[in-house]
Write an enzyme that holds these catalytic residues in place. Sequence first.
Site, PDB file in Angstrom:
ATOM      1  N   MET A  21       0.845  -1.197   0.000  1.00 43.80           N
ATOM      2  CA  MET A  21       0.000   0.000   0.000  1.00 43.80           C
ATOM      3  C   MET A  21       0.877   1.243   0.000  1.00 43.80           C
ATOM      4  O   MET A  21       1.667   1.451   0.934  1.00 43.80           O
ATOM      5  CB  MET A  21      -0.931   0.015   1.228  1.00 43.80           C
ATOM      6  CG  MET A  21      -2.130  -0.894   1.097  1.00 43.80           C
ATOM      7  SD  MET A  21      -3.158  -0.886   2.574  1.00 43.80           S
ATOM      8  CE  MET A  21      -2.232  -1.974   3.650  1.00 43.80           C
ATOM      9  N   CYS A 106      -2.603  -1.430 -10.319  1.00 41.18           N
ATOM     10  CA  CYS A 106      -2.982  -0.091  -9.866  1.00 41.18           C
ATOM     11  C   CYS A 106      -3.923   0.577 -10.879  1.00 41.18           C
ATOM     12  O   CYS A 106      -3.618   0.653 -12.073  1.00 41.18           O
ATOM     13  CB  CYS A 106      -1.734   0.767  -9.651  1.00 41.18           C
ATOM     14  SG  CYS A 106      -2.149   2.366  -8.943  1.00 41.18           S
TER      15      CYS A 106
HETATM   16  C1  LIG Z   1      -3.922   3.253   0.579  1.00 41.94           C
HETATM   17  C2  LIG Z   1      -3.743   2.145  -0.424  1.00 41.94           C
HETATM   18  C3  LIG Z   1      -2.579   2.090  -1.161  1.00 41.94           C
HETATM   19  C4  LIG Z   1      -2.366   1.050  -2.079  1.00 41.94           C
HETATM   20  N1  LIG Z   1      -1.183   0.972  -2.749  1.00 41.94           N
HETATM   21  C5  LIG Z   1      -0.911  -0.113  -3.540  1.00 41.94           C
HETATM   22  C6  LIG Z   1       0.372  -0.323  -4.100  1.00 41.94           C
HETATM   23  O1  LIG Z   1       1.332   0.455  -3.910  1.00 41.94           O
HETATM   24  N2  LIG Z   1       0.544  -1.414  -4.901  1.00 41.94           N
HETATM   25  C7  LIG Z   1      -0.472  -2.328  -5.137  1.00 41.94           C
HETATM   26  O2  LIG Z   1      -0.262  -3.310  -5.857  1.00 41.94           O
HETATM   27  N3  LIG Z   1      -1.685  -2.168  -4.575  1.00 41.94           N
HETATM   28  C8  LIG Z   1      -1.918  -1.104  -3.773  1.00 41.94           C
HETATM   29  N4  LIG Z   1      -3.145  -0.991  -3.155  1.00 41.94           N
HETATM   30  C9  LIG Z   1      -4.144  -2.064  -3.344  1.00 41.94           C
HETATM   31  C10 LIG Z   1      -4.072  -3.096  -2.219  1.00 41.94           C
HETATM   32  O3  LIG Z   1      -2.822  -3.731  -2.130  1.00 41.94           O
HETATM   33  C11 LIG Z   1      -5.173  -4.163  -2.391  1.00 41.94           C
HETATM   34  O4  LIG Z   1      -4.981  -4.827  -3.604  1.00 41.94           O
HETATM   35  C12 LIG Z   1      -6.588  -3.584  -2.350  1.00 41.94           C
HETATM   36  O5  LIG Z   1      -6.712  -2.579  -1.358  1.00 41.94           O
HETATM   37  C13 LIG Z   1      -7.638  -4.673  -2.074  1.00 41.94           C
HETATM   38  O6  LIG Z   1      -7.363  -5.353  -0.872  1.00 41.94           O
HETATM   39  P1  LIG Z   1      -8.151  -5.043   0.519  1.00 41.94           P
HETATM   40  O7  LIG Z   1      -9.604  -5.239   0.249  1.00 41.94           O
HETATM   41  O8  LIG Z   1      -7.553  -6.057   1.473  1.00 41.94           O
HETATM   42  O9  LIG Z   1      -7.861  -3.626   0.886  1.00 41.94           O
HETATM   43  C14 LIG Z   1      -3.373   0.059  -2.271  1.00 41.94           C
HETATM   44  C15 LIG Z   1      -4.560   0.141  -1.534  1.00 41.94           C
HETATM   45  C16 LIG Z   1      -4.752   1.164  -0.603  1.00 41.94           C
HETATM   46  C17 LIG Z   1      -6.029   1.202   0.189  1.00 41.94           C
END
Ligand SMILES: Cc1cc2nc3c(=O)[nH]c(=O)nc-3n(C[C@H](O)[C@H](O)[C@H](O)COP(=O)(O)O)c2cc1C
Length: 330
Positions: A21, A106
């Site tokens: 993230m 992303c």
């Molecule tokens: C604040 C934030 C920053 C994120 N930054 C990245 C990142 O740098 N690289 C990436 O592959 N996914 C990024 N994501 C996506 C998460 O890794 C993940 O795939 C997505 O939030 C879904 O998972 P969750 O439901 O557990 O949050 C980001 C998500 C959030 C909320």
Amino acid sequence: MTMWINDILEKKQKILALSPMADMTDSAFCQIVRKIGGADIVFREMVSSEALIRDSKKTLGMTDFVEAERPIVQQIFGADPMIMARSAEIVMQHARPEGIDINMGCPVYKITSNFNGCALMREPDRAVQIIREMKRVLGDTPLSVKIRLGWSDPDDFKTFIPVIEDAGVDLITIHGRTKAQGYSGVSDWERIKQAKEIARVPLLANGDVHEPYQVAEILEQTKADGVLIARGALGNPWFFRLALEQGGAEDISREERFEIIKKHAHLHVAQYGERGMMSFRKHLSWYFKTNKLGRDIPGIKDIRARLVRVSSVLELEEVLDKIDVGISKL
Ligand SMILES: Cc1cc2nc3c(=O)[nH]c(=O)nc-3n(C[C@H](O)[C@H](O)[C@H](O)COP(=O)(O)O)c2cc1C
């Protein structure tokens, strides 16, 4: 170099990981997750391949980590195969993480408009070139890729997964949404299950595992080799331990929570300097969400208003120490 994927799968069968993230999974936060325990691997926030080859000290610094964070995977984003390969080499020389991950998920315009992130799912030839060039420089170090279901078609993964596997990728994480969905709707665990049926390399599931008990549910439903947790771990670095112990938030005392928050603040400031408290406020806001630690604290609204303005660790400690300690369990 240990092959973290096989090591964990042989020992534990399933991989429980902190998802990358931006601005969140930095060294300080990963250290906290490690200190509490339960996560097998942590994915560090994405770094720009272009910035790395331009010699950006700030970007290279984002790949610094301490031994206690291992095993660790560094995620890189970019669109040019040679630049991606060179940047992977730079990261390996600098920090020797256990693995490198490519961001192909992303959805943010700033990223996709330059063919980075999820845009690569629309450019399979380019994705293949990137993987091939990176594999060439990485040798035995595992190369993983994080994807979504697709760009706008939620079945894109069915053709994309075999293509990136043929190019040599060692592990795939799939977030069960399309790029077009952004963060709306829900992560489609049924399609993640289909992805697992197709995949020949280990496949990790991701998306909408908000509570620790859901780890068992997503693994059962998708049969994936593991799961990546993103938002569920923000403000709740206990998530992984709770998932393993099949516990709930109520199992962590307020004293332990405050101790970890203070420790996290100290590590954050050690990483970014005293001005770093500005960027720590976002973590505080997650820690004290009303569905997290804020749940049972009387007057939480006023306390939150103070917390999002703190400008030093000392001030944070004062606010926390003043919070009524009458209720020891949340
Ligand atoms: C604040 C934030 C920053 C994120 N930054 C990245 C990142 O740098 N690289 C990436 O592959 N996914 C990024 N994501 C996506 C998460 O890794 C993940 O795939 C997505 O939030 C879904 O998972 P969750 O439901 O557990 O949050 C980001 C998500 C959030 C909320």
